[in-house]
Design a protein around this motif. Sequence first.
Motif, mmCIF file in Angstrom:
data_model
loop_
_atom_site.group_PDB
_atom_site.id
_atom_site.type_symbol
_atom_site.label_atom_id
_atom_site.label_comp_id
_atom_site.label_asym_id
_atom_site.label_seq_id
_atom_site.Cartn_x
_atom_site.Cartn_y
_atom_site.Cartn_z
ATOM 1 N N GLN A 24 0.834 -1.205 0.000
ATOM 2 C CA GLN A 24 0.000 0.000 0.000
ATOM 3 C C GLN A 24 0.874 1.263 0.000
ATOM 4 O OE1 GLN A 24 -3.551 -0.284 2.642
ATOM 5 N NE2 GLN A 24 -2.705 -2.257 3.249
ATOM 6 N N PRO A 25 1.312 1.679 -1.185
ATOM 7 C CA PRO A 25 2.086 2.919 -1.287
ATOM 8 C C PRO A 25 1.154 4.121 -1.434
ATOM 9 C CG PRO A 25 2.000 1.831 -3.421
ATOM 10 C CD PRO A 25 1.229 0.964 -2.468
ATOM 11 N N SER A 26 1.532 5.248 -0.849
ATOM 12 C CA SER A 26 0.640 6.406 -0.937
ATOM 13 C C SER A 26 1.371 7.710 -0.688
ATOM 14 C CB SER A 26 -0.501 6.261 0.077
ATOM 15 O OG SER A 26 -1.393 7.359 -0.016
ATOM 16 N N TRP A 27 0.905 8.748 -1.379
ATOM 17 C CA TRP A 27 1.285 10.122 -1.078
ATOM 18 C C TRP A 27 0.157 10.821 -0.326
ATOM 19 C CZ3 TRP A 27 3.235 11.553 -6.689
ATOM 20 C CH2 TRP A 27 4.508 10.989 -6.905
ATOM 21 N N ASN A 28 -0.687 10.013 0.314
ATOM 22 C CA ASN A 28 -1.842 10.555 1.024
ATOM 23 C C ASN A 28 -1.893 10.168 2.491
ATOM 24 O OD1 ASN A 28 -3.091 11.937 -1.168
ATOM 25 N ND2 ASN A 28 -3.808 9.982 -1.977
ATOM 26 N N TRP A 29 -0.823 9.614 3.025
ATOM 27 C CA TRP A 29 -0.819 9.326 4.450
ATOM 28 C C TRP A 29 -0.801 10.647 5.232
ATOM 29 C CZ3 TRP A 29 -2.104 4.590 5.331
ATOM 30 C CH2 TRP A 29 -1.619 3.534 4.543
ATOM 31 N N PRO A 30 -1.381 10.663 6.419
ATOM 32 C CA PRO A 30 -1.339 11.903 7.220
ATOM 33 C C PRO A 30 0.040 12.187 7.806
ATOM 34 C CG PRO A 30 -2.431 10.149 8.444
ATOM 35 C CD PRO A 30 -2.202 9.618 7.062
#
Length: 385
Positions: free
Chosen positions: A280-286
């Motif tokens: 689960q890769p993301s540029w949307n983690w807090p």
Amino acid sequence: MFAANRGWRPALLAPVLLLPVLGLVMLSQVVLSQAQAHAETPVRVVVIGLVHDHARGLFGTLPANTNVQLVGIAEPNTQLAARYEQQFHLDHKLFFTDAEKMLTDVHPDAALIYTSIVDHRKAVELAARHGVSSMVEKPLATNVADALAIQKASQQHHVHVLVNYETTWYSSNAEAIRYAKDGKLGDLRRIVVHDGHQGPKEINVGPEFFNWLTDPVKNGAGAMFDFGCYGADLATVLMHGQAPQSVTAVALTDKPDIYPRVDDDATIIVRYAKTQAVIQPSWNWPFSRKDLEVYGATGYAITEAADRVRTRFSGDKAESEGPAPPIVGAENNSLDYLAAVMRGKLKPENDLTSLDTNITVVRILAAARESAKTGRTVHLKPLPK
């Protein structure tokens, strides 16, 4: 007194008298060996490219490392080079605008590559032609063809090609991998990896980094490649280097005003015969995160940040949590690891940095990109021999 003792023989005393001498000789050899180890010639390294912001971390640690010596930096963008020169107080004589000239002039042992991902192949092939090994920043390549070309260059010119991931040097990951390797988790059933942060713009990366990081050609994709590679790398090592049977992925762009050309969030399901990896890769983690969960038939290990692990095994009444033991020796940072490989003390094979592992990583990422684009599961075929 001794002369009166007819049983005494001078020859019998000689070994006794020699013992202290032999001890001193052995001690001297040990001291000499240790001194030689500490006095090993540093591995001469150059840097190719400065457009990857991870170079800032490199220059924060490289000057203090006695195993390597910086002998050149190649960056055609003179304004960017000047910023690095000023910020890190680097000798102006180190800088070149042309990598070929630098390699010809300084004859390094290894190149640390901080270009865009799509330029890895060109940089590695150039270094290899000069007999120079390479360490690139993750991931290895944007496509399988480039990954295989890099492998060919490595084999043809007999040079090493390594891939540097921040998470390779996490003691928590090393401990989780050790639990799996030692059989403490039983047969692996599920691997879950979360990686990412709030987004490149949100954490204020440099403009040169942002420009190629958000380019689908230069980076391969968005968050899927930027952070999905960490999970693919860990999963490949946990699965002993085997390629998966299939890859299914979904990619989203939740912030199209910032990232109109690439994904900023993805879920990748990697299927093996009896194991499933969920990346689960993301540029949307807090917030920034890099953690790993490994579940087996008899237990689990969950990492927290770089140095803590939670575990529970069959028969345990509760979960245990604590610090992971530190990684000792050359395998706790990229520069010492590189030096150990160049000196023949470590063999990069089926580990997190090795070329064979990272060709499989690129195959997983390329399949995930295709799956997200087509909406279909991609079944991996054996590579041509």
